[in-house]
Design an enzyme around this catalytic site. Structure first.
Site, PDB file in Angstrom:
ATOM      1  N   ASP A 146       0.697  -1.113  -0.048  1.00 18.48           N
ATOM      2  CA  ASP A 146       0.068   0.060   0.187  1.00 18.48           C
ATOM      3  C   ASP A 146       0.925   1.199  -0.028  1.00 18.48           C
ATOM      4  O   ASP A 146       2.148   1.272   0.432  1.00 18.48           O
ATOM      5  CB  ASP A 146      -0.733  -0.190   1.333  1.00 18.48           C
ATOM      6  CG  ASP A 146      -1.832   1.170   1.454  1.00 18.48           C
ATOM      7  OD1 ASP A 146      -2.413   1.819   0.491  1.00 18.48           O
ATOM      8  OD2 ASP A 146      -1.507   2.006   2.641  1.00 18.48           O
ATOM      9  N   ASP A 150      -0.135   4.882   0.873  1.00 16.76           N
ATOM     10  CA  ASP A 150      -0.206   6.041   1.860  1.00 16.76           C
ATOM     11  C   ASP A 150      -0.074   5.244   3.261  1.00 16.76           C
ATOM     12  O   ASP A 150      -0.812   4.381   3.529  1.00 16.76           O
ATOM     13  CB  ASP A 150      -1.707   6.670   1.843  1.00 16.76           C
ATOM     14  CG  ASP A 150      -1.854   7.571   0.629  1.00 16.76           C
ATOM     15  OD1 ASP A 150      -0.904   8.266   0.456  1.00 16.76           O
ATOM     16  OD2 ASP A 150      -2.604   7.186  -0.090  1.00 16.76           O
ATOM     17  N   ASN A 160      -3.770   9.798  -6.689  1.00 12.75           N
ATOM     18  CA  ASN A 160      -2.595  10.652  -6.982  1.00 12.75           C
ATOM     19  C   ASN A 160      -1.489   9.912  -6.664  1.00 12.75           C
ATOM     20  O   ASN A 160      -0.287  10.405  -6.561  1.00 12.75           O
ATOM     21  CB  ASN A 160      -2.653  11.519  -5.630  1.00 12.75           C
ATOM     22  CG  ASN A 160      -3.693  12.707  -5.898  1.00 12.75           C
ATOM     23  OD1 ASN A 160      -3.860  13.414  -6.866  1.00 12.75           O
ATOM     24  ND2 ASN A 160      -4.618  12.626  -4.982  1.00 12.75           N
TER      25      ASN A 160
HETATM   26  C1  BG6 Z   1      -5.859   6.002   0.080  1.00 13.92           C
HETATM   27  C2  BG6 Z   1      -5.620   6.702   1.478  1.00 13.92           C
HETATM   28  O1  BG6 Z   1      -4.316   5.437   0.157  1.00 13.92           O
HETATM   29  O2  BG6 Z   1      -6.187   6.658  -0.947  1.00 13.92           O
HETATM   30  C3  BG6 Z   1      -7.248   7.398   1.658  1.00 13.92           C
HETATM   31  O3  BG6 Z   1      -5.488   5.966   2.568  1.00 13.92           O
HETATM   32  C4  BG6 Z   1      -7.533   7.978   0.401  1.00 13.92           C
HETATM   33  O4  BG6 Z   1      -7.226   8.266   2.846  1.00 13.92           O
HETATM   34  C5  BG6 Z   1      -7.318   6.990  -0.501  1.00 13.92           C
HETATM   35  O5  BG6 Z   1      -8.875   8.483   0.563  1.00 13.92           O
HETATM   36  C6  BG6 Z   1      -7.852   7.906  -1.787  1.00 13.92           C
HETATM   37  O6  BG6 Z   1      -6.944   8.848  -2.256  1.00 13.92           O
HETATM   38  P1  BG6 Z   1      -6.865   9.850  -3.420  1.00 13.92           P
HETATM   39  O7  BG6 Z   1      -5.525  10.584  -3.483  1.00 13.92           O
HETATM   40  O8  BG6 Z   1      -7.270   9.220  -4.847  1.00 13.92           O
HETATM   41  O9  BG6 Z   1      -7.884  11.016  -2.976  1.00 13.92           O
HETATM   42 MG    MG Z   2      -2.675   3.058   3.663  1.00 14.30          MG
END
Ligand code: BG6
Ligand code: MG
Length: 211
Positions: A9, A11, A118
């Site tokens: 993973d 984040d 992202n």
């Molecule tokens: C995950 C995070 O990795 O990505 C979540 O733990 C987040 O908190 C999700 O909502 C989606 O992220 P993004 O960057 O597409 O808004």
């Molecule tokens: Mg995570």
């Protein structure tokens, strides 16, 4: 070796973006006068952007249209990306870098399996833009964790069966997704003590004796 590939993973495992997610959601929630704190922010770990927004709006006094929700998600993401611009390769912890280099040297294939759209931007910011053998992220899935789709996609991109891959996760939704997909899971951070995980780690270098 026990595994042929490792799916991380992003984040909360490779780098810490929690505070930026929190600050961006908090700004939106404050503007809409919806109660939101760090404890509720924890519920959003591993959950997609739109599903996260729905969790935040559970505390709202009014309901919003699909167009309004899309605008809120964009507002949050614009602010979040401004904050992400502050990230540099210094935001890649030494322990993570050491673990990634050692696992690659041991001959394992390494992938990312993240709900985040992202992901490519974050990987560029921390200097890992072309490091991984495969990147499955929020841009190539239709079901977010706890559905196993993103991990199944990453394994497929590596050309490996789930039983040959270990997933590393910091979210309970991610541990659930890994197990549902037929993967062993190493849990870290917030999900460290999740009983569905096969390994409970304090830092990624502890993966080295596991594999
Ligand atoms: C995950 C995070 O990795 O990505 C979540 O733990 C987040 O908190 C999700 O909502 C989606 O992220 P993004 O960057 O597409 O808004
Ligand atoms: Mg995570």
């Amino acid at each position: 070796m026990k595994y042929k590939g490792i799916i991380f993973d992003l984040d909360g495992v490779i780098c810490s973006t929690d505070e930026y997610h929190y600050l961006a959601w908090k700004a939106l929630a404050d503007r809409l006068e919806i109660p939101f704190d760090r404890e509720r922010n924890n519920l959003l770990r591993g959950v997609s952007r739109m599903a996260s927004l729905d969790i935040i709006l559970e505390k709202a006094e009014k309901t919003y249209t699909a167009d309004e929700k899309a605008a809120f998600a964009e507002e949050k993401n614009d602010l979040y990306r401004q904050l992400l611009r502050r990230m540099t390769p210094d935001d890649l912890p030494d322990d993570v870098k050491t673990a990634l280099d050692a696992l690659r040297k041991a001959g394992l294939k390494l992938a990312i399996g993240s709900s985040s759209k992202n992901t490519p931007f974050i990987l560029e910011q921390i200097g890992l833009g072309s490091f991984f053998d495969a990147v499955a992220d929020g841009n190539c899935i239709t079901h977010s964790k706890p559905h196993p789709e993103v991990f199944l996609k990453a394994a497929e991109m590596l050309g490996l069966a789930p039983k040959d891959c270990l997933v590393v996760e910091d979210a309970h939704a991610g541990v659930k997704a890994a197990v549902a997909g037929g993967f062993d899971c190493a849990a870290v951070g917030d999900a460290r003590d999740d009983m569905r995980a096969a390994y409970h780690l304090d830092r990624l270098t502890q993966l080295i004796p596991v594999i």
